[in-house]
Design a protein around this motif. Structure first.
Motif, short mmCIF file in Angstrom:
data_model
loop_
_atom_site.label_atom_id
_atom_site.label_comp_id
_atom_site.label_asym_id
_atom_site.label_seq_id
_atom_site.Cartn_x
_atom_site.Cartn_y
_atom_site.Cartn_z
N TYR A 255 0.83 -1.20 0.00
CA TYR A 255 0.00 0.00 0.00
C TYR A 255 0.87 1.25 0.00
O TYR A 255 2.08 1.20 0.28
N LEU A 256 0.27 2.38 -0.31
CA LEU A 256 0.95 3.67 -0.32
C LEU A 256 0.30 4.57 0.72
O LEU A 256 -0.93 4.77 0.70
N SER A 257 1.11 5.10 1.63
CA SER A 257 0.60 5.97 2.69
C SER A 257 0.91 7.43 2.36
O SER A 257 2.06 7.78 2.08
N LEU A 258 -0.13 8.26 2.37
CA LEU A 258 -0.03 9.67 1.96
C LEU A 258 -0.35 10.56 3.16
O LEU A 258 -1.29 10.29 3.91
N ASN A 259 0.42 11.62 3.31
CA ASN A 259 0.20 12.54 4.43
C ASN A 259 -0.74 13.67 4.03
O ASN A 259 -0.61 14.25 2.94
N ALA A 260 -1.66 14.00 4.91
CA ALA A 260 -2.60 15.09 4.65
C ALA A 260 -3.03 15.73 5.97
O ALA A 260 -3.34 15.03 6.94
N SER A 261 -3.01 17.04 6.01
CA SER A 261 -3.50 17.77 7.18
C SER A 261 -5.02 17.81 7.14
O SER A 261 -5.64 17.59 6.09
N PRO A 262 -5.67 18.12 8.26
CA PRO A 262 -7.12 18.28 8.25
C PRO A 262 -7.61 19.30 7.23
O PRO A 262 -8.66 19.13 6.63
N ASP A 263 -6.84 20.38 7.03
CA ASP A 263 -7.25 21.38 6.04
C ASP A 263 -7.34 20.77 4.65
O ASP A 263 -8.27 21.05 3.88
N THR A 264 -6.37 19.93 4.31
CA THR A 264 -6.39 19.28 2.99
C THR A 264 -7.54 18.28 2.89
O THR A 264 -8.18 18.16 1.85
N VAL A 265 -7.81 17.59 3.98
CA VAL A 265 -8.93 16.64 3.99
C VAL A 265 -10.24 17.39 3.76
O VAL A 265 -11.09 16.95 2.97
#
Length: 422
Positions: A255-265
């Motif tokens: 799998y590929l794990s991607l980082n995202a802040s709540p703002d991006t979500v």
């Protein structure tokens, strides 16, 4: 007079500490109101003189006055420019008795009766603009004492404006750096393996950003600066798009794990970003280290995507109270154990006890633990002994460009099979 003095004291206090931009604006507006009402004037304002125009930056006025903050006019047509240049006196009790003032259209159009204005001078000697107030009726009671008070306020205003200009300059510089980071070739992605010790295989990769642009600094500082000027969504979205390009080139079943802040979500159209992707092979790591007030909104975004296979991870679990709140409120599929727990866990029974407790919590809630920051064989063996089998860290592989990461997987498999796990 008391309210004027209190306003001055407030401005001095605020001048000596960093204050938010909105708070600075409020302090200036309060000062304008205090001096206007003390002098019984109809309008008080702070103007900026730039590029041949006079701009009203802050205005306090009686209801119905035509002057508004944001308005501008040619500087030559104004009292402000003529007072700065010494062509008009700073104190005019009755503008209609001043021949030079009568030549200014506003004198009769507004009309202007009494007028006080002093230059706002910055620390480097530049004239920013003026601090002015006027009434429609003449006022012969005005004295040099009133003008002196205006000058005191002008000095305080200059300090606050200068601080605001520094903040704006810093934001402008930060914006230019983020613009550069968004250019083609400035941002690249590296991939760090996530290993399952029990299965002795690579089960996933975390996509991490690297920046090939000045200034040279760690990725977290790039994303922090983007967030500080409200542009984190742009930068994170670009990183996610770049990372997704490699998904079909990663080993099958990983799998590929991607980082995202709540703002991006919440603001970055996560569903659109992931459209057409095999969601069962993707993990989104929520990277916020502060409290989140919009858990319901985040869950609403993730819910439909999780139904289609996307997994949610909480990063840096155990690093602070915020991460524990995220775990409790978002119910993640994966809990990533922070390096502060993993580092030296082989030598510290307390860390071992906390890791074991996190394992129990994960088992009870149907989630999975991934231990980050594994740097030694002893840490790996201790974690495996605690039945924490999903591991990530320099001991197992550094973040590498895609081709190197794929080649590293082959070597890593050999090492894993030769390694004696507990």
């Amino acid at each position: 007079m008391k309210d004027v003095i209190e306003s001055a004291i407030s401005m001095i206090a605020q001048r000596n500490r960093a204050i938010p931009e909105q708070a600075a604006k409020t302090a200036l507006e309060r000062s304008l109101h205090a001096i206007r009402t003390h002098l019984q004037m109809d309008v008080a304002f702070i103007s900026e003189l730039s590029e041949g125009r006079r701009h009203f930056r802050y205005v306090d006025a009686e209801a119905g006055e035509p002057i508004r903050a944001g308005d501008s006019a040619p500087a030559e047509d104004s009292y402000c420019m003529r007072i700065v240049e010494g062509r008009l006196p700073e104190l005019i009790p009755d503008a209609c008795l001043n021949i030079k003032a009568l030549k200014i259209a506003a004198t009769k159009a507004l009309p202007v009766g009494a007028h006080l204005s002093v230059p706002i001078r910055l620390s480097d000697g530049r004239i920013y603009g003026t601090f002015c107030c006027f009434s429609h009726a003449p006022d012969d009671s005005l004295t040099s004492r009133d003008l002196g008070m205006m000058r005191v306020f002008a000095d305080l205003i200059a300090d606050q404006i200068e601080a605001d200009l520094r903040v704006r300059g810093a934001r402008h510089d930060a914006g230019r750096r983020i613009d550069a980071a968004l250019q083609p070739g400035a941002l690249s992605i590296v991939y760090q393996p996530i290993v399952n010790a029990a299965q002795k295989r690579v089960v996933g990769f975390e996509a991490l950003s690297r920046f090939k642009v000045e200034p040279q600094r760690t990725p977290d500082l790039w994303f922090a600066e983007a967030a500080s000027i409200g542009r984190s969504v742009e930068l994170e979205t670009l990183a996610i798009r770049h990372a997704l390009r490699a998904l079909d080139q990663l080993p099958a079943g990983s799998y590929l794990s991607l980082n995202a802040s709540p703002d991006t979500v919440l603001e970055g159209d996560l569903a659109g970003l992931l459209a057409g992707q095999p969601l069962e092979r993707l993990v989104i790591e929520v990277t916020e280290h502060a409290a989140i007030d919009l858990y319901e909104d985040i869950a609403a975004v993730f819910g439909p995507l999780q139904d289609r296979g996307l997994r949610l991870a909480i990063d840096d679990a155990g690093a602070g109270y915020a991460s524990l709140r995220h775990i409790l409120n978002l119910g993640p599929d994966i809990i990533k154990l922070d390096t502060s727990i993993t580092r030296g866990i082989d030598l510290d029974p307390s860390r071992q006890a906390l890791a074991k407790a996190m394992c129990g919590f994960a088992s009870a809630t149907g989630s999975q633990i991934v231990a980050e920051g594994v740097e030694t064989a002893a840490e790996l063996q201790t974690l495996a002994g605690l039945e924490i089998n999903n591991l990530q860290g320099y001991f197992l592989g550094r973040p590498l460009p895609l081709d190197e990461a794929r080649a590293h997987v082959l070597d890593l498999r050999k090492r894993l099979f030769d390694f004696d796990f507990i």
